[in-house]
Design an enzyme around this catalytic site. Structure first.
Site, PDB file in Angstrom:
ATOM      1  CG  HIS A 181       1.518   5.462 -18.041  1.00 58.65           C
ATOM      2  ND1 HIS A 181       2.084   4.394 -18.704  1.00 58.65           N
ATOM      3  CD2 HIS A 181       0.874   6.190 -18.999  1.00 58.65           C
ATOM      4  CE1 HIS A 181       1.783   4.463 -19.989  1.00 58.65           C
ATOM      5  NE2 HIS A 181       1.058   5.550 -20.202  1.00 58.65           N
TER       6      HIS A 181
ATOM      7  CG  HIS B 206       5.350   6.842 -20.575  1.00 58.08           C
ATOM      8  ND1 HIS B 206       4.211   7.270 -19.942  1.00 58.08           N
ATOM      9  CD2 HIS B 206       5.186   7.146 -21.881  1.00 58.08           C
ATOM     10  CE1 HIS B 206       3.397   7.821 -20.815  1.00 58.08           C
ATOM     11  NE2 HIS B 206       3.955   7.755 -22.002  1.00 58.08           N
TER      12      HIS B 206
ATOM     13  CD  GLN C 187       2.842  -4.696 -30.178  1.00 60.38           C
ATOM     14  OE1 GLN C 187       3.922  -4.412 -30.716  1.00 60.38           O
ATOM     15  NE2 GLN C 187       1.782  -5.107 -30.874  1.00 60.38           N
TER      16      GLN C 187
ATOM     17  NE  ARG D 215      -5.608  10.998 -25.911  1.00 64.83           N
ATOM     18  CZ  ARG D 215      -4.588  10.988 -26.770  1.00 64.83           C
ATOM     19  NH1 ARG D 215      -3.882   9.893 -26.950  1.00 64.83           N
ATOM     20  NH2 ARG D 215      -4.269  12.073 -27.463  1.00 64.83           N
TER      21      ARG D 215
END
Ligand code: PAF
Length: 281
Positions: free
Chosen positions: A34, A37, A148, A187
């Site tokens: 997504h 990334h 992070q 997720r």
């Protein structure tokens, strides 16, 4: 983009990249990419001459009752996205390639690995540090990029790099959020419409802690109880933890006098989500 399915191919490709004098950056992922990334890939492209991305859904970091088999896999789509970002090497090994003889050799950062997500997911960080150190040995990057959002993972990896003398710079990239504030995560794809709305409670609880902190509150217990009030209004979301900790050691903090991590994890239905914010006095 060179797609490497085996360790020798990945070693050869990354050696070629380094041999031509390039600074090689690695972005380890489990795929289902997504914008979060892709922001790591863009940071790696900006700070390195060549970028390697790994896609590997690492079984050793999933518990026996977790979502390994249903974890989203979208390899062709991921390849197209990475190609567009100008990624030079994609390492996408099979489980047999990475763990051909089963798993008996582990990398474990004791102490840190049992905190935050490590407490709720026993063995999780042992799996993460084992696969990340294997990737570091295979790709031998100069720098590696992590989100992070997984703040506890970052602390564990930084400690591993320090203790095992990896000559790799660990670069943390800011959390990417959906327009309504939900932290991006592979997720999130599990959430139905109603759960997607409820999931915003994580971000609201962190905002509440930030507001109390901005208003001068320095007592961690007070921030936690303010945040828990926010969760109390969303009873269908089960809080796993809401903690105020040192970002390096993950030790609990009582009074906030320096940079402090506020981390939350909660179950929205059966989906476990995490988020965090940093308080800077
Ligand atoms: O953050 C992740 O996606 C994974 O934990 C990582 C670092 C790729 C290791 O499997």
């Amino acid at each position: 983009m060179k797609i490497c399915l085996t360790i020798p191919e990945a070693r050869a490709a990354s050696r070629d990249a380094r041999a031509s004098g390039k600074r090689l950056g690695l972005v380890p992922t489990m795929g289902a990419l997504h914008e979060g990334h892709l922001s790591l890939v863009r940071a790696a492209n900006a700070q390195c001459d060549a970028v390697a991305v790994s896609i590997f859904v690492n079984p050793t970091q999933f518990g026996p009752t977790e979502d390994l088999s249903k974890y989203p896999r979208q390899f062709d789509r991921d390849c197209r996205l990475l190609e567009k970002e100008g990624v030079e090497i994609l390492f996408a090994p099979s489980v047999e390639e990475i763990y051909p003889n089963g798993e008996v050799t582990w990398v474990l950062v004791e102490g840190l690995s049992e905190k935050l997500d490590g407490r709720s997911r026993p063995g999780h960080f042992r799996g993460v540090t084992t696969i990340v150190s294997k990737l570091f040995h295979i790709i031998e990057p100069e720098a590696a990029f992590f989100g992070q959002k997984d703040a506890a993972q970052l602390a564990v990896i930084r400690r591993m790099v320090r203790d095992l003398n990896f000559s790799i710079e660990i670069i943390a990239c800011p959390i990417k959020r959906e327009p309504d504030g939900l932290a991006m995560s592979s997720r999130n794809a599990y959430l139905n419409r109603e759960e997607r709305g409820r999931a915003l409670v994580l971000q609201r609880s962190l905002q509440r802690a930030q507001q109390e902190f901005q208003a001068g509150e320095r007592n961690a217990a007070k921030l936690i109880s303010a945040a828990k009030e926010v969760f109390a209004r969303e009873p269908l979301v089960a809080l796993d933890y809401f903690e105020v900790v040192d970002p390096g050691t993950l030790d609990l903090v009582e009074r906030i006098s320096q940079k402090t991590l506020v981390a939350v994890a909660a179950y929205v239905g059966t989906t476990r989500l995490i988020d965090n914010t940093v308080l800077e006095p």
